[in-house]
Scaffold this active site. Sequence first.
Site, short mmCIF file in Angstrom:
data_model
loop_
_atom_site.label_atom_id
_atom_site.label_comp_id
_atom_site.label_asym_id
_atom_site.label_seq_id
_atom_site.Cartn_x
_atom_site.Cartn_y
_atom_site.Cartn_z
N GLU A 280 0.86 -1.19 0.00
CA GLU A 280 0.00 0.00 0.00
C GLU A 280 0.89 1.22 0.00
O GLU A 280 2.12 1.12 0.01
CB GLU A 280 -0.92 0.00 1.23
N HIS B 194 -10.86 9.58 7.19
CA HIS B 194 -10.60 8.15 7.35
C HIS B 194 -10.02 7.80 8.71
O HIS B 194 -10.44 6.83 9.34
CB HIS B 194 -9.65 7.69 6.24
C1 SIN Z 1 -7.00 0.67 2.82
O1 SIN Z 1 -7.29 -0.52 2.70
O2 SIN Z 1 -6.74 1.42 1.90
C2 SIN Z 1 -7.01 1.25 4.20
C3 SIN Z 1 -5.95 0.69 5.01
C4 SIN Z 1 -5.64 1.62 6.14
O3 SIN Z 1 -6.38 2.55 6.40
O4 SIN Z 1 -4.60 1.42 6.77
#
Ligand code: SIN
Length: 526
Positions: free
Chosen positions: A122, A342
């Site tokens: 990620e 978020h």
């Molecule tokens: C995501 O799956 O993009 C979110 C993961 C996160 O907020 O760490």
Amino acid sequence: MTPNPTIAWEDRADVVIVGGGVAGLTAARAATQAGQTSVVVCKGGPVDTATQFAQGGVAVVADDEPSAAEHVRDTLAAGAGLCDEAAVKDILEAGPAAIRSAINAGVHFDTGADGEYARTREGGHSRARILHAGGDATGAELQRALLAAVRTQCPTRFFATVLRVLTNDAGVSGVLVHDDRGYGVIHTAAVVLATGGVGQLYSSSTNPSGATGDGIALALDAGASVADVEFIQFHPTVLFVPAVEGRRPLVSEAVRGEGARLVDARGDSVTDGVHPLGDLAPRDVVARAVHERMRTLGTDHVFLDARALPDVAQRFPTVTAGCTDAGIDPQHDLIPVAPAAHYSCGGVVTDTHGRTSVPGLFAAGEVARTGLHGANRLASNSLLEGLVVGERAGALAAQRAAEITDVRAAEVSVPRWRVVDRGALQAAMTTHASVVRDAQGLTDLLTLLDSATERALPVDGGSQAEVRGIFEDAALTVTATALARAALARTESLGCHTRSDTPVSTTSTDDARYDAAEDRSPVDVA
Ligand code: SIN
């Protein structure tokens, strides 16, 4: 003068855990394993947690990494100079053991064809090290397994709202709770706050409806410190559905980790030339790039192009389900996305064992500020933090409970909360305290918050929905006030706090830190 509530019931527990996501359930498990009776109190239902909706996974040092050093480096880089390096090392190095403990509790992580745990990538990660479950249903799997493990070991009270952490000269003495029996007191010397985040401060968020800043409000009321609350992380790729507000489905960053690209309506890349990691830059960078492109083009969304991924529906069933509900087929259509609130990078100040400044009060998970996230959390570090610090906080809470066995909360009073209308608060926060802020907007926001009016809780109980609603509105007002003051005081752009009227910093200036506990004025209690 707010009259004291009529106490309809009393109870006693060694440890009270407030919140039932990954951190709370892990703390409950640890306290129970240490031989103490813990009770988990949640104002919502069993899956009404941010953990349930977490997609990407759990970041933890990969088997082929010689040490946690690279993970530490990525975390510090994402945190834009505000992380506490010792805390980062401590928590990340404890990751593999925490994962083993979760597996022992029954969590099933995905494996590859070779039988090894599958890892994805990620934003901000220099390599694929993120464990996942059910493709993109990692949080739901943690929630399922931990809840099942905890329910066999200790009582869980759902739909019960904790209104106040009660203290005496020695620290925590109990909690004031409202449930279907009316107001009650649980006498205890140890409370773990695991209440999650603050997403409901904004009109659109990935968070559940209960993410109303409760833990920050409870902690400030009890005299604990909070810090870094201005650092609200906006996820860059939240499914955009016109005119839909409230909780919106996430499109996991792991979709970009597997090769999807962020493009605008013309098909141009959104992040080209912005950062060497492109679409996989740290989240604050990508959210700003999306915000800027939307502003330039005068649109309310951009697109994620996942059409080239081999089998989107199989690898990302949760994302696919969210898209399908909105009439989008990610294998054939561009996915409309926009940033939404978020994650709260700051919160109740704790050490890496969850200790706050109030004896007997612990905090773990998103509600806490351990120093791991700095000015911008690295993707998928949060579930890991919940596992590591939740376990430690639960064990320490149990230790305190074993030492203090005769605690009794004395007189119980109701806080004199002040509230601003929730819709007005969310609209003002969204306009003035989102991805980009400035002094004038934050001042306007504070003017609204300063107009808050007193809202008393019904003395004899009232309905659960009414009491929960008043408490949540008060918690939102306290949290928004602390956030707005902190954002105004931080006259620099750092991590996910971007001020359009001040220059970007790469290192923090600590004198820009606002201390809500020292100020006390957001917490106007009786
Ligand atoms: C995501 O799956 O993009 C979110 C993961 C996160 O907020 O760490």
